[in-house]
Design a protein around this motif. Structure first.
Motif, mmCIF file in Angstrom:
data_model
loop_
_atom_site.group_PDB
_atom_site.id
_atom_site.type_symbol
_atom_site.label_atom_id
_atom_site.label_comp_id
_atom_site.label_asym_id
_atom_site.label_seq_id
_atom_site.Cartn_x
_atom_site.Cartn_y
_atom_site.Cartn_z
ATOM 1 N N UNK A 156 0.816 -1.217 0.000
ATOM 2 C CA UNK A 156 0.000 0.000 0.000
ATOM 3 C C UNK A 156 0.848 1.265 0.000
ATOM 4 N N UNK A 157 2.044 1.218 0.561
ATOM 5 C CA UNK A 157 2.874 2.424 0.638
ATOM 6 C C UNK A 157 3.518 2.784 -0.701
ATOM 7 N N UNK A 158 3.625 1.843 -1.624
ATOM 8 C CA UNK A 158 4.250 2.109 -2.924
ATOM 9 C C UNK A 158 3.248 2.593 -3.978
ATOM 10 N N UNK A 159 1.971 2.401 -3.761
ATOM 11 C CA UNK A 159 0.960 2.743 -4.763
ATOM 12 C C UNK A 159 0.972 4.228 -5.120
ATOM 13 N N UNK A 160 1.060 5.163 -4.153
ATOM 14 C CA UNK A 160 1.117 6.580 -4.548
ATOM 15 C C UNK A 160 2.321 6.910 -5.430
ATOM 16 N N UNK A 161 3.463 6.288 -5.152
ATOM 17 C CA UNK A 161 4.649 6.518 -5.975
ATOM 18 C C UNK A 161 4.439 5.993 -7.389
ATOM 19 N N UNK A 162 3.839 4.822 -7.498
ATOM 20 C CA UNK A 162 3.565 4.238 -8.807
ATOM 21 C C UNK A 162 2.588 5.123 -9.587
ATOM 22 N N UNK A 163 1.537 5.571 -8.913
ATOM 23 C CA UNK A 163 0.538 6.425 -9.565
ATOM 24 C C UNK A 163 1.164 7.741 -10.017
ATOM 25 N N UNK A 164 2.017 8.310 -9.172
ATOM 26 C CA UNK A 164 2.694 9.559 -9.527
ATOM 27 C C UNK A 164 3.586 9.355 -10.748
ATOM 28 N N UNK A 165 4.315 8.261 -10.760
ATOM 29 C CA UNK A 165 5.184 7.958 -11.899
ATOM 30 C C UNK A 165 4.393 7.748 -13.183
ATOM 31 N N UNK A 166 3.268 7.030 -13.082
ATOM 32 C CA UNK A 166 2.420 6.836 -14.257
ATOM 33 C C UNK A 166 1.852 8.160 -14.746
ATOM 34 N N UNK A 167 1.449 9.015 -13.814
ATOM 35 C CA UNK A 167 0.913 10.328 -14.185
ATOM 36 C C UNK A 167 1.952 11.181 -14.899
ATOM 37 N N UNK A 168 3.171 11.182 -14.370
ATOM 38 C CA UNK A 168 4.243 11.950 -15.010
ATOM 39 C C UNK A 168 4.557 11.397 -16.389
ATOM 40 N N UNK A 169 4.569 10.074 -16.501
ATOM 41 C CA UNK A 169 4.843 9.453 -17.794
ATOM 42 C C UNK A 169 3.767 9.783 -18.821
ATOM 43 N N UNK A 170 2.521 9.762 -18.396
ATOM 44 C CA UNK A 170 1.430 10.100 -19.302
ATOM 45 C C UNK A 170 1.490 11.559 -19.718
ATOM 46 N N UNK A 171 1.853 12.435 -18.781
ATOM 47 C CA UNK A 171 1.980 13.862 -19.096
ATOM 48 C C UNK A 171 3.115 14.090 -20.099
ATOM 49 N N UNK A 172 4.237 13.419 -19.909
ATOM 50 C CA UNK A 172 5.349 13.550 -20.852
ATOM 51 C C UNK A 172 4.971 13.032 -22.229
ATOM 52 N N UNK A 173 4.245 11.926 -22.271
ATOM 53 C CA UNK A 173 3.787 11.387 -23.545
ATOM 54 C C UNK A 173 2.838 12.365 -24.239
ATOM 55 N N UNK A 174 1.922 12.955 -23.470
ATOM 56 C CA UNK A 174 0.988 13.928 -24.033
ATOM 57 C C UNK A 174 1.732 15.149 -24.559
#
Length: 90
Positions: A23-41
């Protein structure tokens, strides 16, 4: 309609993610996915603008793309209207 995945299937996937990563790693994973999607966009938008600039520089009329986008949006709206009524009946 998210890839034909229903609520219980999403919950099962989330359960597996929590079990694997904790549970403690999920926010980091979500943040990383969000940043990756923003960079792709951003990269996609940069490529689109470069193509647009290049086409305008070459004297190519790009106004037809707006017409195509409008037609695609109309079809999407029609499909949403149709599927919306079907979903309500189910």
């Amino acid at each position: 309609m998210f890839l034909f995945i229903s609520g219980p299937e999403i919950l099962f996937i989330l359960f597996i993610v929590v079990m694997v990563f904790g549970a403690d790693k999920i926010p980091e994973i979500a943040r990383g996915l969000g940043k990756g999607m923003q960079q792709l966009r951003n990269a996609t938008n940069d490529i689109k603008s470069e193509i647009q600039k290049s086409a305008e520089k070459q004297g190519i009329d790009t106004g037809f793309t707006d017409d195509i986008n409008n037609e695609i949006n109309k079809v999407k709206d029609d499909i949403d209207d149709l599927t919306g009524s079907v979903k309500r009946q189910l």
